[in-house]
Design an enzyme around this catalytic site. Structure first.
Site, PDB file in Angstrom:
ATOM      1  N   GLY A  99       5.858 -24.330  16.299  1.00  0.00           N
ATOM      2  CA  GLY A  99       7.011 -24.720  17.112  1.00  0.00           C
ATOM      3  C   GLY A  99       6.584 -24.567  18.551  1.00  0.00           C
ATOM      4  O   GLY A  99       6.442 -23.455  19.041  1.00  0.00           O
ATOM      5  N   HIS A 100       6.315 -25.686  19.214  1.00  0.00           N
ATOM      6  CA  HIS A 100       5.771 -25.657  20.576  1.00  0.00           C
ATOM      7  C   HIS A 100       6.848 -26.152  21.545  1.00  0.00           C
ATOM      8  O   HIS A 100       7.327 -27.270  21.433  1.00  0.00           O
ATOM      9  CB  HIS A 100       4.514 -26.525  20.672  1.00  0.00           C
ATOM     10  N   LYS A 147       1.672 -22.236  24.013  1.00  0.00           N
ATOM     11  CA  LYS A 147       0.703 -23.346  23.926  1.00  0.00           C
ATOM     12  C   LYS A 147       1.351 -24.673  24.322  1.00  0.00           C
ATOM     13  O   LYS A 147       0.739 -25.480  25.023  1.00  0.00           O
ATOM     14  CB  LYS A 147       0.146 -23.441  22.492  1.00  0.00           C
ATOM     15  N   GLN A 169      -0.513 -21.922  15.982  1.00  0.00           N
ATOM     16  CA  GLN A 169      -0.578 -20.504  15.584  1.00  0.00           C
ATOM     17  C   GLN A 169      -1.465 -19.727  16.574  1.00  0.00           C
ATOM     18  O   GLN A 169      -1.528 -20.096  17.729  1.00  0.00           O
ATOM     19  CB  GLN A 169      -1.075 -20.349  14.130  1.00  0.00           C
ATOM     20  N   ASP A 217       2.893 -18.433  19.320  1.00  0.00           N
ATOM     21  CA  ASP A 217       4.012 -18.472  20.276  1.00  0.00           C
ATOM     22  C   ASP A 217       3.627 -17.963  21.663  1.00  0.00           C
ATOM     23  O   ASP A 217       4.460 -17.405  22.385  1.00  0.00           O
ATOM     24  CB  ASP A 217       5.213 -17.667  19.739  1.00  0.00           C
TER      25      ASP A 217
HETATM   26  P1  GDP Z   1       3.921 -21.895  21.379  1.00  0.00           P
HETATM   27  O1  GDP Z   1       4.195 -21.909  19.922  1.00  0.00           O
HETATM   28  O2  GDP Z   1       2.650 -21.183  21.719  1.00  0.00           O
HETATM   29  O3  GDP Z   1       3.972 -23.267  22.003  1.00  0.00           O
HETATM   30  O4  GDP Z   1       5.092 -21.036  22.059  1.00  0.00           O
HETATM   31  P2  GDP Z   1       6.672 -21.141  21.721  1.00  0.00           P
HETATM   32  O5  GDP Z   1       7.198 -22.410  22.295  1.00  0.00           O
HETATM   33  O6  GDP Z   1       6.904 -20.885  20.283  1.00  0.00           O
HETATM   34  O7  GDP Z   1       7.215 -19.876  22.487  1.00  0.00           O
HETATM   35  C1  GDP Z   1       7.011 -19.675  23.850  1.00  0.00           C
HETATM   36  C2  GDP Z   1       8.371 -19.549  24.531  1.00  0.00           C
HETATM   37  O8  GDP Z   1       8.192 -19.017  25.829  1.00  0.00           O
HETATM   38  C3  GDP Z   1       9.080 -20.882  24.734  1.00  0.00           C
HETATM   39  O9  GDP Z   1      10.465 -20.666  24.665  1.00  0.00           O
HETATM   40  C4  GDP Z   1       8.660 -21.269  26.152  1.00  0.00           C
HETATM   41  O10 GDP Z   1       9.603 -22.135  26.776  1.00  0.00           O
HETATM   42  C5  GDP Z   1       8.637 -19.930  26.823  1.00  0.00           C
HETATM   43  N1  GDP Z   1       7.671 -19.780  27.924  1.00  0.00           N
HETATM   44  C6  GDP Z   1       6.413 -20.304  28.046  1.00  0.00           C
HETATM   45  N2  GDP Z   1       5.813 -19.821  29.160  1.00  0.00           N
HETATM   46  C7  GDP Z   1       6.702 -18.993  29.758  1.00  0.00           C
HETATM   47  C8  GDP Z   1       6.652 -18.154  30.918  1.00  0.00           C
HETATM   48  O11 GDP Z   1       5.664 -18.080  31.630  1.00  0.00           O
HETATM   49  N3  GDP Z   1       7.765 -17.412  31.185  1.00  0.00           N
HETATM   50  C9  GDP Z   1       8.882 -17.455  30.407  1.00  0.00           C
HETATM   51  N4  GDP Z   1       9.900 -16.685  30.744  1.00  0.00           N
HETATM   52  N5  GDP Z   1       8.950 -18.209  29.296  1.00  0.00           N
HETATM   53  C10 GDP Z   1       7.878 -18.960  28.976  1.00  0.00           C
HETATM   54  P1  IMO Z   2       2.983 -21.634  16.795  1.00  0.00           P
HETATM   55  O1  IMO Z   2       2.047 -22.817  16.747  1.00  0.00           O
HETATM   56  C1  IMO Z   2       3.993 -17.737  15.186  1.00  0.00           C
HETATM   57  C2  IMO Z   2       3.259 -17.103  10.917  1.00  0.00           C
HETATM   58  C3  IMO Z   2       4.475 -16.927  10.038  1.00  0.00           C
HETATM   59  C4  IMO Z   2       3.901 -16.001   8.985  1.00  0.00           C
HETATM   60  C5  IMO Z   2       2.475 -16.526   8.811  1.00  0.00           C
HETATM   61  C6  IMO Z   2       2.285 -17.484   7.658  1.00  0.00           C
HETATM   62  O2  IMO Z   2       4.366 -21.999  17.190  1.00  0.00           O
HETATM   63  O3  IMO Z   2       2.403 -20.530  17.586  1.00  0.00           O
HETATM   64  P2  IMO Z   2       2.927 -20.028   7.242  1.00  0.00           P
HETATM   65  O4  IMO Z   2       4.268 -20.709   7.223  1.00  0.00           O
HETATM   66  O5  IMO Z   2       1.988 -20.593   8.247  1.00  0.00           O
HETATM   67  O6  IMO Z   2       2.327 -19.933   5.881  1.00  0.00           O
HETATM   68  O7  IMO Z   2       3.257 -18.507   7.686  1.00  0.00           O
HETATM   69  O8  IMO Z   2       2.157 -17.190  10.028  1.00  0.00           O
HETATM   70  N1  IMO Z   2       3.265 -18.336  11.727  1.00  0.00           N
HETATM   71  C7  IMO Z   2       3.502 -18.372  13.044  1.00  0.00           C
HETATM   72  N2  IMO Z   2       3.844 -17.378  13.902  1.00  0.00           N
HETATM   73  N3  IMO Z   2       3.800 -18.989  15.645  1.00  0.00           N
HETATM   74  C8  IMO Z   2       3.427 -19.991  14.814  1.00  0.00           C
HETATM   75  O9  IMO Z   2       3.097 -21.210  15.252  1.00  0.00           O
HETATM   76  C9  IMO Z   2       3.301 -19.695  13.437  1.00  0.00           C
HETATM   77  N4  IMO Z   2       2.976 -20.436  12.347  1.00  0.00           N
HETATM   78  C10 IMO Z   2       2.938 -19.578  11.317  1.00  0.00           C
HETATM   79  O10 IMO Z   2       5.537 -16.328  10.750  1.00  0.00           O
HETATM   80  O11 IMO Z   2       3.826 -14.696   9.485  1.00  0.00           O
HETATM   81 MG    MG Z   3       5.724 -21.389  18.587  1.00  0.00          MG
END
Ligand code: GDP
Ligand code: IMO
Ligand code: MG
Length: 435
Positions: free
Chosen positions: A40-41, A16, A226, A13
């Site tokens: 979840g991107h 990415k 991840q 998270d």
């Molecule tokens: P990912 O799994 O690495 O793609 O990240 P996620 O989408 O799960 O979580 C990142 C969250 O931070 C999302 O809600 C993005 O919209 C938000 N985000 C990304 N970059 C920034 C930033 O520079 N500032 C803020 N405030 N939010 C950001």
């Molecule tokens: P993105 O790509 C954050 C975590 C789960 C749990 C562990 C194992 O959005 O960054 P799993 O379902 O993979 O067997 O769970 O890994 N986990 C993540 N945490 N971002 C993710 O993906 C994750 N995918 C799995 O919360 O701790």
């Molecule tokens: Mg994510």
């Protein structure tokens, strides 16, 4: 021609999705190479939010090709659901724009059931806190040589035969060990027959296509899922996911030769979050004022499960591990805007574990759980930086903080993100142009 890998440097998270969307502008191909719909991107483009779990985050560009490599595990229903959602928004996905490796394994309904049953049976301090998407059981079948693959959907007789061979053991586990209802192979095969019809035109050989693309001088972007500390070998095992999340798997998980990778960019939040169980040395306890600031201002809730993310200070140990394990050539620092308004900022430089200094995450999980971060402190800044678009316009204290991240990690920021939107970004060095 350049090939760039983007990976998460912490526990996932990191942003990415946003960074991949941004870099897709300069790429011709965007490739997922591991994980499944546990990811979840999030992308925010023109004020609209999109969350992708399985489709590569480059899909919003109509002239780029997205690929799902052999290292990914695919929940066919979730994939088709994402394609339907895009079609509803007028962004229909066609086989020319999405290629799925015949060698990618399928997440089956019993994988999801076993994942949830296993988690349910663990005591609270042993729970991994998986996403419940069937990730662990699916990779177990892959390594155990009993998995079903995307390519099996092109030969339903083979699909049924492999399913029949697998189902007896699954039903034994489900009914005898976990007191769950038995599953019916015929019903599963009938469901997959319909899915197969829709997915068949997308299935192919990702390795061959990427090789041709590289020879033709195309730019290729590899999208990790991840994060480094969730890597099954190098992360905080057993509180990890079931795949290799580090950059090396961009090659294994897509069939691309390592000598052709030019740059590896680590996405790193300006602080740290983790969702699920397991050690998190710089974690701030729930109810802590700073932790609440990060949680609320950063909207730190999971993009897949909606769970509250645990929040804490920047961890230089985690950052250094990421630089070493991935061979990072640069950092993309995200969510810097979230730190605005804090009086002072803490950064962990190393850990103390039972009187011993650690500059890396301890391999022993009990030691990792005991790790005490040693902090250094820096003054915070008050300014709202979300409108800043050039490094020179950042407040002095913000630039000092970025410099410290570089010193502690050993990698230089090449991208700085100050908001969720595509444009809320500073591209200090374009990895596609430098390579
Ligand atoms: P990912 O799994 O690495 O793609 O990240 P996620 O989408 O799960 O979580 C990142 C969250 O931070 C999302 O809600 C993005 O919209 C938000 N985000 C990304 N970059 C920034 C930033 O520079 N500032 C803020 N405030 N939010 C950001
Ligand atoms: P993105 O790509 C954050 C975590 C789960 C749990 C562990 C194992 O959005 O960054 P799993 O379902 O993979 O067997 O769970 O890994 N986990 C993540 N945490 N971002 C993710 O993906 C994750 N995918 C799995 O919360 O701790
Ligand atoms: Mg994510």
């Amino acid at each position: 021609m350049a090939s760039v890998v983007v990976v998460g440097a912490q526990w996932g998270d990191e942003g990415k999705g946003k960074v991949v969307d941004l870099l897709t502008k300069y790429a011709d191909y965007v490739v997922r190479f591991q994980g499944g719909n546990n990811a979840g991107h999030t992308l925010v483009v023109d004020g609209k939010q999109y969350i992708f779990h399985i489709i590569p985050s480059g899909i919003l560009y109509q002239d780029k090709v997205c690929a799902i490599g052999n290292g990914v595990i695919v929940d066919a229903q979730v994939l088709l659901g994402e394609m339907d959602n895009l079609a509803e928004k007028g962004l229909a996905v066609r086989p020319e724009r999405l290629l799925i490796s015949a060698n990618a394994h399928l997440i089956m309904p019993y994988h999801r059931m076993l994942d949830q049953a296993r988690e349910g049976a663990l005591s609270s301090n042993k729970k991994i806190g998986t996403t419940g998407r069937g990730i662990g059981p699916c990779y177990m079948d892959k390594v155990g040589r009993t998995g079903l693959k995307m390519g099996d959907l092109l030969d339903m007789a083979l699909f049924r035969e492999k399913l029949a061979a697998s189902i007896e053991e699954k039903n034994f586990l489900l009914t005898q060990l976990y007191q769950q209802p038995a599953i019916d192979a015929k019903a599963i095969a009938a469901d997959f027959e319909k899915l197969a019809e829709r997915l068949a035109p997308y299935i192919g050989n990702v390795s061959v296509v990427l090789d041709e693309a590289r020879r033709a001088g195309k730019h290729i972007l590899f999208e990790g899922a991840q994060g480094t500390q969730l890597d099954v070998d190098h992360g905080t095992y057993p509180f990890v996911t079931s795949s290799n999340t580090i950059a090396g798997n961009a090659c294994t998980g897509s069939g691309f030769g390592p000598a052709h990778i030019d740059e590896v960019i680590g996405i790193i939040k300006a602080y740290t979050t983790r969702v699920g169980g397991g050690p998190f040395p710089t974690e701030l306890p729930e109810g802590d004022a700073i932790g609440d600031h990060l949680q609320n201002k950063g909207h730190e809730f999971g993009a897949t499960t909606g769970r509250r993310r645990r929040c804490g200070w920047f961890d230089g140990v985690v950052a250094r591990d990421a630089v070493r394990l991935n061979g990072l050539t640069g950092l993309a620092v995200t969510k810097l805007d979230v730190l605005s308004g804090l009086d002072s900022l803490q950064l962990a430089s190393h850990y103390q574990v039972e009187g011993r200094r650690f500059d890396r995450m301890p391999e022993n999980i009990l030691q990792a759980a005991l790790a005490q971060p040693v902090y250094e402190s820096m003054p915070g800044w008050k300014e709202d930086i979300t409108a800043v678009r050039s490094y020179a316009d950042l407040p002095r204290k913000t630039r000092d903080y970025l410099q410290r991240l570089e010193d502690l990690s050993g990698a230089r920021p090449v991208i700085v993100s100050v908001g969720p939107g595509r444009e809320e970004t500073m591209l200090l060095r374009n990895p596609f142009e430098q390579a």
